[in-house]
Design a protein around this motif. Structure first.
Motif, PDB file in Angstrom:
ATOM      1  N   ARG A   1     -49.852  29.472 -15.380  1.00  0.00           N
ATOM      2  CA  ARG A   1     -48.627  28.466 -14.273  1.00  0.00           C
ATOM      3  C   ARG A   1     -48.604  29.348 -12.918  1.00  0.00           C
ATOM      4  NH1 ARG A   1     -43.946  24.796 -16.755  1.00  0.00           N
ATOM      5  NH2 ARG A   1     -45.885  25.033 -18.727  1.00  0.00           N
ATOM      6  N   GLU A   2     -49.032  28.227 -11.801  1.00  0.00           N
ATOM      7  CA  GLU A   2     -48.419  29.592 -10.958  1.00  0.00           C
ATOM      8  C   GLU A   2     -47.964  28.465 -10.118  1.00  0.00           C
ATOM      9  OE1 GLU A   2     -52.721  29.688  -9.071  1.00  0.00           O
ATOM     10  OE2 GLU A   2     -52.673  27.824  -8.484  1.00  0.00           O
ATOM     11  N   PHE A   3     -47.091  29.108  -8.910  1.00  0.00           N
ATOM     12  CA  PHE A   3     -46.164  28.673  -7.873  1.00  0.00           C
ATOM     13  C   PHE A   3     -47.129  28.045  -6.727  1.00  0.00           C
ATOM     14  CE2 PHE A   3     -43.285  28.372  -5.058  1.00  0.00           C
ATOM     15  CZ  PHE A   3     -43.623  28.502  -3.865  1.00  0.00           C
ATOM     16  N   VAL A   4     -46.657  26.830  -6.432  1.00  0.00           N
ATOM     17  CA  VAL A   4     -47.166  26.049  -5.887  1.00  0.00           C
ATOM     18  C   VAL A   4     -46.001  25.467  -4.231  1.00  0.00           C
ATOM     19  CG1 VAL A   4     -48.208  23.802  -5.239  1.00  0.00           C
ATOM     20  CG2 VAL A   4     -48.778  24.619  -7.433  1.00  0.00           C
ATOM     21  N   ALA A   5     -44.964  25.246  -4.267  1.00  0.00           N
ATOM     22  CA  ALA A   5     -44.208  25.101  -2.990  1.00  0.00           C
ATOM     23  C   ALA A   5     -42.809  25.133  -3.587  1.00  0.00           C
ATOM     24  CB  ALA A   5     -44.566  23.585  -2.513  1.00  0.00           C
ATOM     25  N   ALA A   6     -41.589  25.589  -3.048  1.00  0.00           N
ATOM     26  CA  ALA A   6     -40.526  25.422  -3.529  1.00  0.00           C
ATOM     27  C   ALA A   6     -39.759  25.262  -2.169  1.00  0.00           C
ATOM     28  CB  ALA A   6     -40.111  26.627  -3.768  1.00  0.00           C
ATOM     29  N   ILE A   7     -38.778  24.318  -2.808  1.00  0.00           N
ATOM     30  CA  ILE A   7     -37.419  23.975  -1.192  1.00  0.00           C
ATOM     31  C   ILE A   7     -36.036  24.593  -1.765  1.00  0.00           C
ATOM     32  CG2 ILE A   7     -37.147  21.820  -2.539  1.00  0.00           C
ATOM     33  CD1 ILE A   7     -36.784  20.675   0.437  1.00  0.00           C
ATOM     34  N   ARG A   8     -35.440  25.286  -1.013  1.00  0.00           N
ATOM     35  CA  ARG A   8     -33.988  26.465  -0.060  1.00  0.00           C
ATOM     36  C   ARG A   8     -33.034  24.793  -0.757  1.00  0.00           C
ATOM     37  NH1 ARG A   8     -32.161  31.761   1.731  1.00  0.00           N
ATOM     38  NH2 ARG A   8     -30.469  31.820   1.166  1.00  0.00           N
ATOM     39  N   ARG A   9     -32.370  25.408  -1.430  1.00  0.00           N
ATOM     40  CA  ARG A   9     -31.056  24.635  -2.099  1.00  0.00           C
ATOM     41  C   ARG A   9     -30.424  24.860  -0.891  1.00  0.00           C
ATOM     42  NH1 ARG A   9     -26.565  28.389  -2.957  1.00  0.00           N
ATOM     43  NH2 ARG A   9     -25.683  26.833  -3.800  1.00  0.00           N
ATOM     44  N   ILE A  10     -29.707  23.785  -0.042  1.00  0.00           N
ATOM     45  CA  ILE A  10     -28.899  23.197   0.874  1.00  0.00           C
ATOM     46  C   ILE A  10     -29.522  23.526   2.226  1.00  0.00           C
ATOM     47  CG2 ILE A  10     -26.471  24.018   2.263  1.00  0.00           C
ATOM     48  CD1 ILE A  10     -25.750  25.053  -0.526  1.00  0.00           C
TER      49      ILE A  10
END
Length: 125
Positions: free
Chosen positions: A45-54
C-alpha cells in the motif's frame, strides 16, 4: 465508531478521469488529516495524497502530482480524490484513511488509525 466509505471506483480508459469519494462518520474530515492510499496487486500500500486538518494544505506522491487533486466538503463530511489523465499504472484499490493525531501530514500508512474498505480503480490501455 468511525466509518470511512469509499466510492467511485470503476473501469476507465487510460487518459480518462474519475472522482473518488470518501464519506466519513464518527470522525470530522475538517478536524483530522485525511489521506488517500492505493494498493496494486502484488504491491505494498502506498501514499497517494493527503489533506491537512483545518488549514487544508495538501501533499501528493510524485507519481500523481499534477494529475490528482484531493479536496474535502466539510458540510458533507466527505473527502474527494479527483483523478485526471489516468494511466494503467494507476490501477489499484484506493483507500481512504484518517489520522487521529493533530500533526503535520504524514505519508506513512502506520500514521493513519482509521481505514475504509477500498474502492477499485482499473485503468485499461
Amino acid at each position: 465508531q468511525v466509518q470511512l466509505v469509499e466510492s467511485g471506483g470503476r473501469l476507465v480508459q487510460a487518459g480518462g478521469s474519475l472522482r473518488l469519494s470518501c464519506t466519513a462518520s464518527g470522525v470530522t474530515v475538517s478536524s483530522n488529516n485525511m489521506g488517500w492510499f492505493r494498493q496494486a496487486p502484488g504491491k505494498e500500500r502506498e501514499f497517494v495524497a493527503a489533506i491537512r486538518r483545518i488549514v487544508g494544505g495538501t501533499l501528493y506522491a510524485d507519481s500523481v502530482k499534477g494529475r490528482f487533486t484531493i479536496s474535502r466538503d466539510n458540510a458533507k463530511n466527505t473527502v474527494y480524490l479527483q483523478m485526471n489523465s489516468l494511466k494503467t499504472e494507476d490501477t489499484a484499490v484506493y483507500y481512504c484513511a484518517a489520522d487521529r493525531i493533530p500533526r503535520a501530514i504524514e505519508r506513512m500508512t502506520g500514521s493513519y488509525a482509521y481505514w475504509g474498505q477500498g474502492t477499485e480503480v482499473i485503468v485499461s490501455s
